[in-house]
Design an enzyme around this catalytic site. Sequence first.
Site, PDB file in Angstrom:
ATOM      1  N   CYS A 167      -4.285  -1.003  -2.064  1.00  0.00           N
ATOM      2  CA  CYS A 167      -4.674   0.394  -2.197  1.00  0.00           C
ATOM      3  C   CYS A 167      -5.471   0.708  -3.170  1.00  0.00           C
ATOM      4  O   CYS A 167      -5.401   0.263  -4.387  1.00  0.00           O
ATOM      5  CB  CYS A 167      -3.060   1.059  -2.521  1.00  0.00           C
ATOM      6  SG  CYS A 167      -3.014   2.417  -2.907  1.00  0.00           S
ATOM      7  N   ASP A 213       1.012  -1.246   0.084  1.00  0.00           N
ATOM      8  CA  ASP A 213      -0.064   0.173   0.196  1.00  0.00           C
ATOM      9  C   ASP A 213       0.927   1.174  -0.044  1.00  0.00           C
ATOM     10  O   ASP A 213       1.969   1.207   0.169  1.00  0.00           O
ATOM     11  CB  ASP A 213      -0.920   0.200   1.209  1.00  0.00           C
ATOM     12  CG  ASP A 213      -2.000   1.119   1.163  1.00  0.00           C
ATOM     13  OD1 ASP A 213      -2.171   1.589   0.321  1.00  0.00           O
ATOM     14  OD2 ASP A 213      -1.956   1.639   2.539  1.00  0.00           O
ATOM     15  N   SER A 214       0.154   2.354  -0.413  1.00  0.00           N
ATOM     16  CA  SER A 214       1.065   3.662  -0.181  1.00  0.00           C
ATOM     17  C   SER A 214       1.373   4.122   1.147  1.00  0.00           C
ATOM     18  O   SER A 214       1.402   5.448   1.417  1.00  0.00           O
ATOM     19  CB  SER A 214       0.316   4.640  -1.167  1.00  0.00           C
ATOM     20  OG  SER A 214      -0.999   4.822  -0.397  1.00  0.00           O
ATOM     21  N   TYR A 216      -0.639   8.208  -2.603  1.00  0.00           N
ATOM     22  CA  TYR A 216      -0.538   7.851  -4.263  1.00  0.00           C
ATOM     23  C   TYR A 216      -1.700   8.883  -4.747  1.00  0.00           C
ATOM     24  O   TYR A 216      -1.540   9.106  -6.118  1.00  0.00           O
ATOM     25  CB  TYR A 216      -0.867   6.444  -4.582  1.00  0.00           C
ATOM     26  CG  TYR A 216       0.175   5.470  -4.367  1.00  0.00           C
ATOM     27  CD1 TYR A 216       1.482   5.993  -3.792  1.00  0.00           C
ATOM     28  CD2 TYR A 216       0.004   4.149  -4.448  1.00  0.00           C
ATOM     29  CE1 TYR A 216       2.685   5.170  -3.576  1.00  0.00           C
ATOM     30  CE2 TYR A 216       1.181   3.265  -4.044  1.00  0.00           C
ATOM     31  CZ  TYR A 216       2.507   3.686  -4.058  1.00  0.00           C
ATOM     32  OH  TYR A 216       3.495   2.905  -3.652  1.00  0.00           O
ATOM     33  N   GLY A 217      -2.752   9.357  -4.071  1.00  0.00           N
ATOM     34  CA  GLY A 217      -3.998   9.869  -4.745  1.00  0.00           C
ATOM     35  C   GLY A 217      -3.636  10.855  -5.400  1.00  0.00           C
ATOM     36  O   GLY A 217      -4.514  11.592  -6.084  1.00  0.00           O
ATOM     37  N   CYS A 269     -10.352   4.265   0.435  1.00  0.00           N
ATOM     38  CA  CYS A 269      -9.069   4.327   0.731  1.00  0.00           C
ATOM     39  C   CYS A 269      -8.580   3.659   1.814  1.00  0.00           C
ATOM     40  O   CYS A 269      -9.397   3.350   2.800  1.00  0.00           O
ATOM     41  CB  CYS A 269      -8.503   5.777   0.969  1.00  0.00           C
ATOM     42  SG  CYS A 269      -6.667   5.833   1.650  1.00  0.00           S
ATOM     43  N   THR A 306      -6.187   3.504  -4.870  1.00  0.00           N
ATOM     44  CA  THR A 306      -5.565   4.113  -6.216  1.00  0.00           C
ATOM     45  C   THR A 306      -4.612   3.442  -6.911  1.00  0.00           C
ATOM     46  O   THR A 306      -4.837   3.492  -8.191  1.00  0.00           O
ATOM     47  CB  THR A 306      -4.576   5.430  -5.566  1.00  0.00           C
ATOM     48  OG1 THR A 306      -5.651   6.082  -4.688  1.00  0.00           O
ATOM     49  CG2 THR A 306      -4.311   6.161  -6.499  1.00  0.00           C
TER      50      THR A 306
END
Length: 262
Positions: free
Chosen positions: A73, A10-11, A42-43, A183, A75
């Site tokens: 994630c 994940d970010s 990341y968004g 998210c 995004t």
Amino acid sequence: MQQQAIGIFDSGVGGTSIWKEITQLLPNEDTIYLADSKYAPYGKRSKAEILELSIKNTEKLLGFGCKIIVVACNTATTNAIKELRSMYDVPFIGIEPAIKPAALHTKTKKVGVLATKGTLSSELFAKTSDLYARNIEVIEVIGKGLVELIERGQIHSNEMHKLLFSYIAPMIKKNIDYLVLGCSHYPYLIPILQTMLSSKVTIIDSGEAVARQTQAILKSNNLLTTNTKSGKHILYTNDNVDTLVDILKSSTTDYSVSRLDF
């Protein structure tokens, strides 16, 4: 391959909400988690950047010998999973906002979606919304700044409460009865959201569904572990270890956390 780990990225630390669901459903499986906090969120990044980061994380997990990759994630899923599946032979599990159950069950015909800009502007999200929410009013709100606060360990700060309420207030005015969290960081905000929303509003996140899908794909590919002992869980972050440790403090699963450059 059956004894290899499930890879998850994940970010940042938010995808641990998915990790927790997977480890609860599949307690004998080993997992390796990458918190790409250095590049969070990341968004706000371009599709090309998101794909580049997703490839980087995938390569690292494959280097560890992972048998399946969970893109924890929203995004990264909506912007990169199609390309990842075409590039690699291992199965990929994605995560996207649970518009479908909200649209099917709403009584007020008003559904709120709190997500990142990268998710809300993606082609996959648009297709899902068009498919399931044609006769529903979907109130989309970009949760700008929420991921950053979570990554800084400020979930319960005054700034978080004020920011979150400013995003939820328009949905309350519209009389939503479902709030979809788009998210993987946002499930950690559910206790705060519950103090702001009516008890008649159902909050939906995708964690449990992702865990079930992971189990199903492992089974269909004959990749479920034959191990009868509790799995081993290693979580890596390329930023502040304390943030990852803090967000996992309620976990009852044994795990180790380390800093790793990736």
